[in-house]
Design a protein around this motif. Sequence first.
Motif, mmCIF file in Angstrom:
data_model
loop_
_atom_site.group_PDB
_atom_site.id
_atom_site.type_symbol
_atom_site.label_atom_id
_atom_site.label_comp_id
_atom_site.label_asym_id
_atom_site.label_seq_id
_atom_site.Cartn_x
_atom_site.Cartn_y
_atom_site.Cartn_z
ATOM 1 N N LEU B 59 90.449 51.940 -7.334
ATOM 2 C CA LEU B 59 90.213 51.720 -8.763
ATOM 3 C C LEU B 59 90.653 52.937 -9.572
ATOM 4 O O LEU B 59 91.276 52.798 -10.622
ATOM 5 C CB LEU B 59 88.730 51.427 -9.012
ATOM 6 C CG LEU B 59 88.258 50.051 -8.527
ATOM 7 C CD1 LEU B 59 86.779 49.858 -8.804
ATOM 8 C CD2 LEU B 59 89.053 48.927 -9.181
ATOM 9 N N SER B 60 90.345 54.149 -9.075
ATOM 10 C CA SER B 60 90.696 55.327 -9.868
ATOM 11 C C SER B 60 92.206 55.489 -9.938
ATOM 12 O O SER B 60 92.745 55.943 -10.941
ATOM 13 C CB SER B 60 90.047 56.572 -9.279
ATOM 14 O OG SER B 60 90.566 56.789 -7.992
ATOM 15 N N ASN B 61 92.902 55.092 -8.875
ATOM 16 C CA ASN B 61 94.361 55.200 -8.911
ATOM 17 C C ASN B 61 95.001 54.067 -9.674
ATOM 18 O O ASN B 61 96.044 54.238 -10.299
ATOM 19 C CB ASN B 61 94.929 55.177 -7.486
ATOM 20 C CG ASN B 61 94.865 56.539 -6.844
ATOM 21 O OD1 ASN B 61 95.075 57.538 -7.520
ATOM 22 N ND2 ASN B 61 94.565 56.575 -5.566
ATOM 23 N N GLY B 62 94.382 52.899 -9.560
ATOM 24 C CA GLY B 62 95.097 51.696 -9.986
ATOM 25 C C GLY B 62 94.737 51.162 -11.344
ATOM 26 O O GLY B 62 95.550 50.478 -11.970
ATOM 27 N N LEU B 63 93.511 51.432 -11.795
ATOM 28 C CA LEU B 63 93.091 50.803 -13.063
ATOM 29 C C LEU B 63 94.032 51.150 -14.206
ATOM 30 O O LEU B 63 94.265 50.343 -15.096
ATOM 31 C CB LEU B 63 91.658 51.223 -13.405
ATOM 32 C CG LEU B 63 90.563 50.361 -12.796
ATOM 33 C CD1 LEU B 63 89.201 50.825 -13.248
ATOM 34 C CD2 LEU B 63 90.766 48.893 -13.179
ATOM 35 N N SER B 64 94.608 52.402 -14.162
ATOM 36 C CA SER B 64 95.467 52.829 -15.272
ATOM 37 C C SER B 64 96.725 51.975 -15.372
ATOM 38 O O SER B 64 97.360 51.936 -16.419
ATOM 39 C CB SER B 64 95.828 54.293 -15.097
ATOM 40 O OG SER B 64 96.436 54.482 -13.840
ATOM 41 N N SER B 65 97.071 51.267 -14.287
ATOM 42 C CA SER B 65 98.300 50.480 -14.368
ATOM 43 C C SER B 65 98.122 49.264 -15.270
ATOM 44 O O SER B 65 99.094 48.602 -15.620
ATOM 45 C CB SER B 65 98.733 50.018 -12.979
ATOM 46 O OG SER B 65 97.736 49.215 -12.416
#
Lengths: 270, 451
Positions: B59-65
């Motif tokens: 989530l911390s890596n991917g939510l920004s996408s």
Amino acid sequence: MNNMSATTTTMTMKAAAMNQSKVSARGVQVYYGDKHAIKDVAIEIHPRSVTAFIGPSGCGKSTFLRCINRMNDTISSCRVEGHIAIDGEDIYDPKVDPVQLRAKVGMVFQKPNPFPKSIYENVAYGPRIHGLASRKSELDDIVASALQKAGLWNEVKDRLDAPGTGLSGGQQQRLCIARAVAVSPEVILMDEPCSALDPIATAKVEELIHELRENFTIVIVTHSMQQAARVSQRTAMFHLGNLVEVDDTDKIFTNPDDQRTQDYIMGRFG
Amino acid sequence: MIDITVPADRATVAPSKSILTVDARTRQRHAAEARFRLMGKIAVAISVLALVGLLTSILSNGLSSFRQTYITLNVYLDPAKLDKQGNRDPEAVAKVTTFSYAPLIEKALTDAMVAKGIAIEGLNAKGASELISKEAPANLRRYVLSDPSVIGETVSFDLLASGRIDGYYKGRVTMESAELDRNISPEQLMLADELKQAGILTTKFNWDFFTAPDSSDTRPEASGLGVAILGSAYMMLIVLVLSLPLGVAASIYLEEFAPQNRFTDLIEVNIANLAAVPSIVFGILGLAVFINFVGLPQSAPIVGGLVLTLMTLPTIIIATRAALKAVPPSIRDAALGVGASKMQSVFHHVLPLAMPGILTGTIIGLAQALGETAPLLLIGMVAFVREYPAGPPEGFFDPASALPVQVYNWTQRGDPAFVERASGAIIVLLVFLVAMNLIAIILRRRFERRW
């Protein structure tokens, strides 16, 4: 009846057989794999009467009962030899379709097993698959009359859409009897129909069996000596796969010919 | 009647113990239970920690996408450049390449900077235009081609910011890292900050992530899951249509009709083993049979769907047979007893009761297939696909990607922006999986009946 080659001789034999017995078995042997479960059983079952099969557990009475409507066919390891005739027609003849036979010989099981459907659907299922009703109103009549015959009509007439599994145990068993009756069978086989019921429900079912006797030939397997004495006209005693003796119920319970019957009734074994 | 003789002297031999004191043996048994409980708690705690750690990292890596930086500009669609003949002929407009659109965007940016009085020392117009993604002219061209009548007008257009600018607002790029990066300079980042203050540069929900196709290594900002989602959907459709009827029919036959003999035993053992075969083996099978022997196209959802069907079949068969076995035999007896044929008893009574189990098994099989990567790599679904497959059924034969393969693909790319994309794709995949499991639970609840 569609057998055009039926000779007059067989017709007379059939007529003769009908007079004395509805179901007639000769030299019946049943094997489960290597196990010899029924040994050379011969019995005549009288029409419009109740015949009780008694005997200790594992004596083969249920097995023999299930031979009469060929329910044993569903067990792949089971092999039946000998001759069982209904109205003089051999039910193990290769020409006989067990599905058709079971419309003629209904069955009620030990544990009430209504379909998980509505009360109406439970009773209507048999007539529907056999095409006994062409219109909805006819089907309604069949359902109503079957439920009346099973003494359940007054209890369920207002909730035919309710699930059959929601009824009490005794009501469920009577629903199963109604389901069997709805197909208009000639013989009804009952495999310990009251073993899962309380005494009040049992009394109701016994009363019902008493009434059904007027129209149907009934064979009932029971563990209860009192029940056999109460509901049946004839009683057959099984022991270790053998038919020990079969006679009028009164005689079996008062003056049996065989010592084993005497012992079983007195509660010395079983 | 059984007579039990109690030894008269027993009470004097072994005096009755008080239940108020716990003896050593009982204490030992309690200690053993306490140890077991503790081990169980530790095991659960470790699994929960692992799961939480995994989810947090994704989530911390991917939510920004799911958010993307855009630069909103009023672009004048100059007819002199886009339609030299001036008759808005779609064919003539189509001949104008993406290169002719880039200057229009550059001019629009310069105009906007002048209008807002933004100027950064040491940054020329070309440097400023590098803030905008190289994909933006292509998007603008596509927009014009879809409606050539807009030529000559000034249109407000959300242009993708370049991956580095996007990364600057997601914390991936800093002023220090920009010094060392030849794709971005600190001046450009300063310009981006000015544009943001002027309201020209904004961060919005990234719908393109779900609809856009994959993009090249240099344009991570433009990459999306469109083709992969479509490819996965096509494959799931194929898997569902093929494996549900095949699997259910096979299980009903094996469970209800097949005779019990060596041959059926052999089939049974093989089905159980097939469920445990590594998925890459199915990929090799698909490559050998469907592509090399049958000659189906590579990278196509039809091949992927067929391979995944083979993989899912054992799961569905095992689940369906378990569901059929769980239907009490008394129901079969009841149906046969009123003279139903074997088939009627199965289809009218047994199958409806087994339905929740069958559906749950099928959906879990599908979910497994949805997340499967290895066999798809072997049949060429890892290819870089920018074209959307056509609608079904022709689209089944067009090249497509798949969600898990897209994740794998993006993690192989150099640009760190793709790490964010890959994590975002994992989130999308997980959402699909959770949704499918929820559907399984709902169906189970709905179909479940008492008997």
